[in-house]
Design a protein around this motif. Structure first.
Motif, mmCIF file in Angstrom:
data_model
loop_
_atom_site.group_PDB
_atom_site.id
_atom_site.type_symbol
_atom_site.label_atom_id
_atom_site.label_comp_id
_atom_site.label_asym_id
_atom_site.label_seq_id
_atom_site.Cartn_x
_atom_site.Cartn_y
_atom_site.Cartn_z
ATOM 1 N N ARG A 31 -0.095 7.148 -1.767
ATOM 2 C CA ARG A 31 1.720 7.283 -2.055
ATOM 3 C C ARG A 31 1.863 7.809 -3.287
ATOM 4 O O ARG A 31 0.950 7.941 -4.089
ATOM 5 N N SER A 34 6.243 4.631 -3.944
ATOM 6 C CA SER A 34 6.191 3.270 -3.473
ATOM 7 C C SER A 34 6.243 3.363 -2.374
ATOM 8 O O SER A 34 6.875 4.210 -1.419
ATOM 9 N N ASP A 35 5.053 2.171 -1.214
ATOM 10 C CA ASP A 35 4.428 2.447 0.473
ATOM 11 C C ASP A 35 6.451 2.237 0.715
ATOM 12 O O ASP A 35 6.258 2.763 1.692
ATOM 13 N N LEU A 36 6.813 0.929 0.413
ATOM 14 C CA LEU A 36 7.652 0.271 0.756
ATOM 15 C C LEU A 36 8.613 1.406 1.205
ATOM 16 O O LEU A 36 9.508 1.712 1.601
ATOM 17 N N THR A 242 2.112 1.726 8.222
ATOM 18 C CA THR A 242 2.653 1.244 8.533
ATOM 19 C C THR A 242 4.103 1.506 9.427
ATOM 20 O O THR A 242 4.253 0.735 10.596
ATOM 21 N N ARG A 307 -4.634 -8.747 8.792
ATOM 22 C CA ARG A 307 -5.155 -7.527 8.471
ATOM 23 C C ARG A 307 -6.542 -7.459 9.055
ATOM 24 O O ARG A 307 -7.352 -8.385 9.796
ATOM 25 N N ALA A 326 -0.232 -5.832 8.909
ATOM 26 C CA ALA A 326 0.721 -5.172 7.991
ATOM 27 C C ALA A 326 1.873 -6.375 8.163
ATOM 28 O O ALA A 326 2.234 -6.407 9.295
ATOM 29 N N ARG A 356 -7.458 -15.961 6.024
ATOM 30 C CA ARG A 356 -8.053 -16.136 4.256
ATOM 31 C C ARG A 356 -7.962 -17.373 4.706
ATOM 32 O O ARG A 356 -7.457 -18.129 3.649
ATOM 33 N N LEU B 35 -2.511 -1.709 -6.847
ATOM 34 C CA LEU B 35 -1.877 -2.978 -5.449
ATOM 35 C C LEU B 35 -1.131 -2.421 -4.851
ATOM 36 O O LEU B 35 -0.821 -2.183 -3.485
ATOM 37 N N GLY B 36 0.037 -1.587 -5.192
ATOM 38 C CA GLY B 36 0.748 -0.886 -4.747
ATOM 39 C C GLY B 36 1.888 -1.729 -4.275
ATOM 40 O O GLY B 36 2.360 -2.671 -4.863
ATOM 41 N N ASP B 37 3.260 -1.368 -3.691
ATOM 42 C CA ASP B 37 4.637 -3.025 -3.602
ATOM 43 C C ASP B 37 4.185 -4.283 -3.226
ATOM 44 O O ASP B 37 2.877 -4.019 -1.902
ATOM 45 N N GLU B 60 -0.898 -10.231 -2.726
ATOM 46 C CA GLU B 60 -0.610 -9.164 -1.501
ATOM 47 C C GLU B 60 -0.061 -8.526 -1.517
ATOM 48 O O GLU B 60 1.232 -8.829 -1.661
ATOM 49 N N SER B 61 -0.299 -7.154 -1.519
ATOM 50 C CA SER B 61 0.966 -6.379 -1.126
ATOM 51 C C SER B 61 0.603 -5.321 0.333
ATOM 52 O O SER B 61 0.164 -5.593 0.853
ATOM 53 N N THR B 62 1.131 -4.425 0.126
ATOM 54 C CA THR B 62 0.945 -3.493 1.466
ATOM 55 C C THR B 62 -0.112 -3.060 2.297
ATOM 56 O O THR B 62 -0.531 -3.700 3.775
ATOM 57 N N LYS B 63 -0.674 -2.777 1.579
ATOM 58 C CA LYS B 63 -2.189 -2.400 1.894
ATOM 59 C C LYS B 63 -3.189 -3.030 1.229
ATOM 60 O O LYS B 63 -4.531 -3.147 1.786
ATOM 61 N N SER B 64 -2.920 -4.150 0.526
ATOM 62 C CA SER B 64 -4.141 -4.891 0.011
ATOM 63 C C SER B 64 -4.313 -5.906 -0.981
ATOM 64 O O SER B 64 -2.399 -6.881 -0.856
ATOM 65 N N VAL B 65 -5.690 -7.120 -0.197
ATOM 66 C CA VAL B 65 -5.097 -8.284 -1.678
ATOM 67 C C VAL B 65 -6.029 -8.616 -2.542
ATOM 68 O O VAL B 65 -7.083 -8.169 -2.065
#
Lengths: 374, 127
Positions: A31, A34-36, A242, A307, A326, A356, B35-37, B60-65
């Protein structure tokens, strides 16, 4: 383990403040901001991706078409010049070694683009399968950079790059899965040829530009500058993931692997079963196990996403496994791709994902999750 | 502006602010960036007890927890509903509005946590 490699554009990513990750042996930007934001930019304007880590093989020779028909799953000999086709490299067992895009550059001239992580496996397969064919297979990965511009504004952006010219055809006329050719004035004295394919991995309109390494930085800069007023932003692998998930596109190592047959992944049509002979033919000619899991889409409510590796359940029975998941930035709901028992694969089937320890309801849906407006 | 020097920190990249016997806990900018967003937070219920060093929630983010660890033992007196509604606040203001939970603790236990200098050194070696 050797250090990951860097692409020709690495210093630009550093300068742009990117965070990096090791992907397929390459240090890639995951990134920039921001990913979003990067994801949304691709859907509303455009994103600029460095995908130079992808492997490229040039296949030439008088029997190159017949060789590729043998070596790969599809009928590549049927491609016309400048046409592209999505295909698979299959193992003798019918399992998937890699998914690739093949571009026909000429009568006896093809470009095979493979995943970075499978470069060695594909190189070996192509080399082994060349036995008995008078063809040349060259790994040209290190001589090329690959830059993708993806989004509704992609065409307008490329048309506005001053240093891009000599178009073989207007971008208007460049159809999906076709290759065009242009020249790029990398500097005052240098003009390099670039190949521009109308292909992509985001579900948006877009282009993938093959450029010699020496001009890669200049091309990246030129596109970024021309794209700024159109809303173009650099976008990393997080957004890429995504975007492709929303578009229902498989990712090797998740939806595709040596343990999956093409038909399980919904890619039966990619295999030209009526070809005379090809690697994997014998395995695929036999009847597929009717209980073999099949790939489906799953959509949930709320915000918790399944996931890769999470169990898919029907009540207390495990019926499958998530391969990618996702919270969809565009849809605002959790989405996932999963392999499930055929008896649970009908769209509308109500299942759940074990997130989880918590069962999150999810409904089977046909792919893709997102389709762009034409 | 939060005074970062007045906070305590953990090796799990969380910060702790103490006021009397109530500790406010959040994740640091280092964690938020890794984490990212942030798209979802799962916080422990108010009045539940948390155990030091144990996972008590998720970010939790877009990519990971990422796991939320309780840095100290105590009873949860507040969970940040604003962050539950809009998880992006964690990215925007991890030390301020992005606080996650408030826990009634034994104030003496705070002393075992890292101060700012130690945490900065820790992140430098972790990076």
């Amino acid at each position: 383990m050797p250090d990951p490699r860097t692409t020709p554009l690495h210093s630009r990513h550093e300068h742009l403040g990117a965070s990096f990750t090791d992907f397929g042996g390459w240090l890639m930007p995951v990134r920039y901001t921001s990913d979003l934001a990067e994801h949304h930019a691709v859907r509303s304007a455009a994103g600029l991706f460095d995908i130079s880590h992808m492997a490229e093989f040039r296949v030439t020779g008088s029997v190159a078409p017949e060789y590729l028909d043998y070596a790969l799953a599809g009928r590549l000999s049927a491609l016309s010049e400048d046409q592209a086709k999505y295909s698979l490299v299959l193992g003798a067992s019918g399992g998937i070694i890699d998914d690739v895009i093949v571009y026909r550059l000429g009568e006896q001239d093809f470009l095979v683009v493979a995943n970075a992580g499978n470069r060695a496996a594909v190189a070996t397969a192509l080399e082994e399968r060349a036995e008995g064919f008078d063809v040349q297979v060259d790994d040209i990965t290190d001589s090329l950079a690959l830059i993708a511009v993806q989004g509704p504004a992609a065409r307008a952006i490329l048309e506005s790059v001053p240093a891009l010219g000599g178009w073989s055809a207007s971008l208007d006329d460049l159809r999906y899965y076709r290759m065009g050719h242009a020249t790029f004035a990398a500097d005052a004295e240098t003009e390099v040829p670039i190949d521009v394919a109308r292909t992509g991995y985001t579900g948006e309109d877009g282009f993938e530009l093959f450029v010699p390494v020496s001009a890669a930085g200049a091309l990246w800069d030129a596109i970024l500058a021309a794209g700024e007023p159109h809303g173009l932003v650099p976008a990393g692998l997080a957004a890429r993931d995504t975007l492709r998930l929303e578009a229902g596109m498989p990712l090797y190592g998740h939806e595709l692997s040596l343990d999956r047959l093409p038909s399980q992944a919904g890619l039966g049509r990619v295999v030209a079963l009526d070809k005379e002979d090809f690697v994997g033919a014998a395995a695929l000619a036999s009847v597929v196990d009717p209980s073999a899991p099949v790939l489906v889409g799953l959509v949930g409510d709320g915000r918790r996403a399944g996931r890769a590796g999470y169990a898919v359940v029907d009540g207390d029975t495990i019926v499958g496994e998530v391969t990618s998941g996702a919270l969809s930035p565009t849809l605002g709901r959790p989405i996932a791709m999963a392999y499930v028992a055929p008896s649970s694969s009908e769209p509308g089937t109500e299942l759940a994902i074990d997130v989880r320890g918590t069962r999150i309801p999810a409904t089977v849906t046909a792919l893709p999750f997102y389709r762009r407006k034409k | 502006m939060t005074d970062l020097d007045a906070l305590k920190y953990t090796a799990e990249h969380e910060w702790v602010a103490v006021d009397g016997d109530v500790a406010t806990i959040g994740i640091t900018d280092f964690a938020a960036e890794k984490l990212g967003d942030v798209v979802f937070v799962d916080l422990p219920a108010v009045d539940s007890a948390v155990t030091a060093g144990q996972v008590c929630g998720e970010i939790e983010s877009t990519k990971s927890v990422g796991e939320l660890y309780a840095p100290l033992a105590g009873d949860v007196v507040a969970a940040n509903e604003a962050v539950v509604d809009d998880p992006s606040i964690v990215n925007g203001d991890p030390f301020g509005d992005g606080w996650l939970i408030k826990v009634r603790v034994d104030a003496a236990a705070i002393e075992g946590l890292m101060d700012r200098a130690a945490y900065v050194a820790f992140t430098e070696s972790a990076a």
